[in-house]
Design a protein around this motif. Sequence first.
Motif, PDB file in Angstrom:
ATOM      1  N   LEU A   8      37.277  51.960  28.012  1.00  0.00           N
ATOM      2  CA  LEU A   8      38.617  51.883  28.608  1.00  0.00           C
ATOM      3  C   LEU A   8      38.600  51.074  29.906  1.00  0.00           C
ATOM      4  N   LYS A   9      37.598  51.310  30.711  1.00  0.00           N
ATOM      5  CA  LYS A   9      37.485  50.594  31.991  1.00  0.00           C
ATOM      6  C   LYS A   9      37.216  49.104  31.760  1.00  0.00           C
ATOM      7  N   ILE A  10      36.336  48.797  30.825  1.00  0.00           N
ATOM      8  CA  ILE A  10      36.026  47.399  30.492  1.00  0.00           C
ATOM      9  C   ILE A  10      37.284  46.678  30.010  1.00  0.00           C
ATOM     10  N   ALA A  11      38.029  47.335  29.116  1.00  0.00           N
ATOM     11  CA  ALA A  11      39.247  46.723  28.567  1.00  0.00           C
ATOM     12  C   ALA A  11      40.279  46.485  29.667  1.00  0.00           C
ATOM     13  N   ARG A  12      40.449  47.456  30.569  1.00  0.00           N
ATOM     14  CA  ARG A  12      41.415  47.310  31.664  1.00  0.00           C
ATOM     15  C   ARG A  12      41.021  46.163  32.574  1.00  0.00           C
ATOM     16  N   GLN A  13      39.750  46.103  32.924  1.00  0.00           N
ATOM     17  CA  GLN A  13      39.281  45.042  33.814  1.00  0.00           C
ATOM     18  C   GLN A  13      39.363  43.675  33.148  1.00  0.00           C
ATOM     19  N   LYS A  14      39.099  43.614  31.844  1.00  0.00           N
ATOM     20  CA  LYS A  14      39.192  42.343  31.129  1.00  0.00           C
ATOM     21  C   LYS A  14      40.623  41.807  31.154  1.00  0.00           C
ATOM     22  N   CYS A  15      41.607  42.718  31.142  1.00  0.00           N
ATOM     23  CA  CYS A  15      43.019  42.317  31.236  1.00  0.00           C
ATOM     24  C   CYS A  15      43.405  41.945  32.660  1.00  0.00           C
ATOM     25  N   GLY A  16      42.531  42.225  33.619  1.00  0.00           N
ATOM     26  CA  GLY A  16      42.828  41.924  35.009  1.00  0.00           C
ATOM     27  C   GLY A  16      43.811  42.910  35.623  1.00  0.00           C
ATOM     28  N   LEU A  17      43.827  44.131  35.102  1.00  0.00           N
ATOM     29  CA  LEU A  17      44.760  45.141  35.602  1.00  0.00           C
ATOM     30  C   LEU A  17      44.053  46.141  36.499  1.00  0.00           C
ATOM     31  N   LYS A  18      44.754  46.588  37.524  1.00  0.00           N
ATOM     32  CA  LYS A  18      44.281  47.684  38.356  1.00  0.00           C
ATOM     33  C   LYS A  18      44.910  48.961  37.815  1.00  0.00           C
ATOM     34  N   GLN A  19      44.342  50.102  38.192  1.00  0.00           N
ATOM     35  CA  GLN A  19      44.867  51.375  37.692  1.00  0.00           C
ATOM     36  C   GLN A  19      46.328  51.560  38.062  1.00  0.00           C
ATOM     37  N   ILE A  20      46.733  51.128  39.241  1.00  0.00           N
ATOM     38  CA  ILE A  20      48.126  51.280  39.663  1.00  0.00           C
ATOM     39  C   ILE A  20      49.057  50.458  38.763  1.00  0.00           C
ATOM     40  N   GLN A  21      48.597  49.294  38.309  1.00  0.00           N
ATOM     41  CA  GLN A  21      49.404  48.468  37.405  1.00  0.00           C
ATOM     42  C   GLN A  21      49.538  49.133  36.040  1.00  0.00           C
ATOM     43  N   VAL A  22      48.472  49.781  35.587  1.00  0.00           N
ATOM     44  CA  VAL A  22      48.530  50.509  34.316  1.00  0.00           C
ATOM     45  C   VAL A  22      49.517  51.661  34.443  1.00  0.00           C
ATOM     46  N   LYS A  23      49.495  52.346  35.588  1.00  0.00           N
ATOM     47  CA  LYS A  23      50.437  53.443  35.831  1.00  0.00           C
ATOM     48  C   LYS A  23      51.875  52.945  35.773  1.00  0.00           C
ATOM     49  N   GLU A  24      52.137  51.791  36.397  1.00  0.00           N
ATOM     50  CA  GLU A  24      53.487  51.234  36.419  1.00  0.00           C
ATOM     51  C   GLU A  24      53.975  50.884  35.016  1.00  0.00           C
ATOM     52  N   ARG A  25      53.079  50.443  34.168  1.00  0.00           N
ATOM     53  CA  ARG A  25      53.470  49.991  32.831  1.00  0.00           C
ATOM     54  C   ARG A  25      53.480  51.101  31.785  1.00  0.00           C
ATOM     55  N   THR A  26      52.719  52.173  32.053  1.00  0.00           N
ATOM     56  CA  THR A  26      52.598  53.212  31.029  1.00  0.00           C
ATOM     57  C   THR A  26      53.023  54.599  31.495  1.00  0.00           C
ATOM     58  N   ASN A  27      53.204  54.774  32.785  1.00  0.00           N
ATOM     59  CA  ASN A  27      53.506  56.086  33.385  1.00  0.00           C
ATOM     60  C   ASN A  27      52.364  57.087  33.201  1.00  0.00           C
ATOM     61  N   ILE A  28      51.148  56.587  33.049  1.00  0.00           N
ATOM     62  CA  ILE A  28      49.975  57.462  33.026  1.00  0.00           C
ATOM     63  C   ILE A  28      49.504  57.573  34.473  1.00  0.00           C
ATOM     64  N   ASN A  29      49.393  58.787  34.971  1.00  0.00           N
ATOM     65  CA  ASN A  29      48.997  59.039  36.348  1.00  0.00           C
ATOM     66  C   ASN A  29      47.631  58.403  36.648  1.00  0.00           C
ATOM     67  N   ASN A  30      47.460  57.894  37.884  1.00  0.00           N
ATOM     68  CA  ASN A  30      46.188  57.270  38.277  1.00  0.00           C
ATOM     69  C   ASN A  30      45.021  58.240  38.127  1.00  0.00           C
ATOM     70  N   LYS A  31      45.244  59.493  38.528  1.00  0.00           N
ATOM     71  CA  LYS A  31      44.179  60.490  38.448  1.00  0.00           C
ATOM     72  C   LYS A  31      43.793  60.739  36.990  1.00  0.00           C
ATOM     73  N   THR A  32      44.780  60.790  36.126  1.00  0.00           N
ATOM     74  CA  THR A  32      44.528  60.992  34.696  1.00  0.00           C
ATOM     75  C   THR A  32      43.748  59.809  34.130  1.00  0.00           C
ATOM     76  N   LEU A  33      44.186  58.584  34.475  1.00  0.00           N
ATOM     77  CA  LEU A  33      43.507  57.379  33.998  1.00  0.00           C
ATOM     78  C   LEU A  33      42.068  57.346  34.503  1.00  0.00           C
ATOM     79  N   SER A  34      41.874  57.707  35.759  1.00  0.00           N
ATOM     80  CA  SER A  34      40.530  57.752  36.325  1.00  0.00           C
ATOM     81  C   SER A  34      39.666  58.775  35.568  1.00  0.00           C
ATOM     82  N   GLY A  35      40.260  59.912  35.214  1.00  0.00           N
ATOM     83  CA  GLY A  35      39.537  60.912  34.433  1.00  0.00           C
ATOM     84  C   GLY A  35      39.106  60.380  33.081  1.00  0.00           C
ATOM     85  N   TYR A  36      39.984  59.591  32.446  1.00  0.00           N
ATOM     86  CA  TYR A  36      39.625  58.975  31.166  1.00  0.00           C
ATOM     87  C   TYR A  36      38.446  58.016  31.344  1.00  0.00           C
ATOM     88  N   GLU A  37      38.542  57.165  32.373  1.00  0.00           N
ATOM     89  CA  GLU A  37      37.521  56.132  32.575  1.00  0.00           C
ATOM     90  C   GLU A  37      36.178  56.710  33.024  1.00  0.00           C
TER      91      GLU A  37
END
Length: 153
Positions: A8-37
């Motif tokens: 998940l982290k590799i894919a996010r970084q390959k897209c050039g996205l930061k966790q905050i940008q993923v949150k803005e686009r998906t409404n997944i909380n940063n803490k939750t995303l960090s837990g996944y990664e």
Amino acid sequence: MSTLGERLKIARQKCGLKQIQVKERTNINNKTLSGYENDVSEPDTNTLAILAELYGVSHKWLLTGTGEMSIKSNNKNSTSLTEKDERDIGKRMAKIRADLIEGISDDDNTALSFMGEPMSEEAIESLLEALEHAERLATLANKKYIPKKYRKE
């Protein structure tokens, strides 16, 4: 072999996205995303599908680490918005906000309501955030329908 979190982290970084940008686009909380990664927790199947689509990677690769990582796409900008897209979304959201506020201030009978109750400022902001998220998703989904001669690649 890498873990789901690492992929998940590799894919996010390959897209050039930061966790905050993923949150803005998906409404997944940063803490939750960090837990996944960090392999503290695992996303459910719906969340995994949302992330796979956002990152442009295959579900199989995310789950198992096997097969092709990237989904073949004719439009290399299919997972990102251009500056013009961002400006257009901003203009549309400003108009929607003005229409909502204008409708509320005209008189109390036209106030925005939910289930018969007037909406609070927080509820209106939440509604606007959801509308912006929907606008972003629609813009991304419709990028593939732009004729090639009008695309800037």
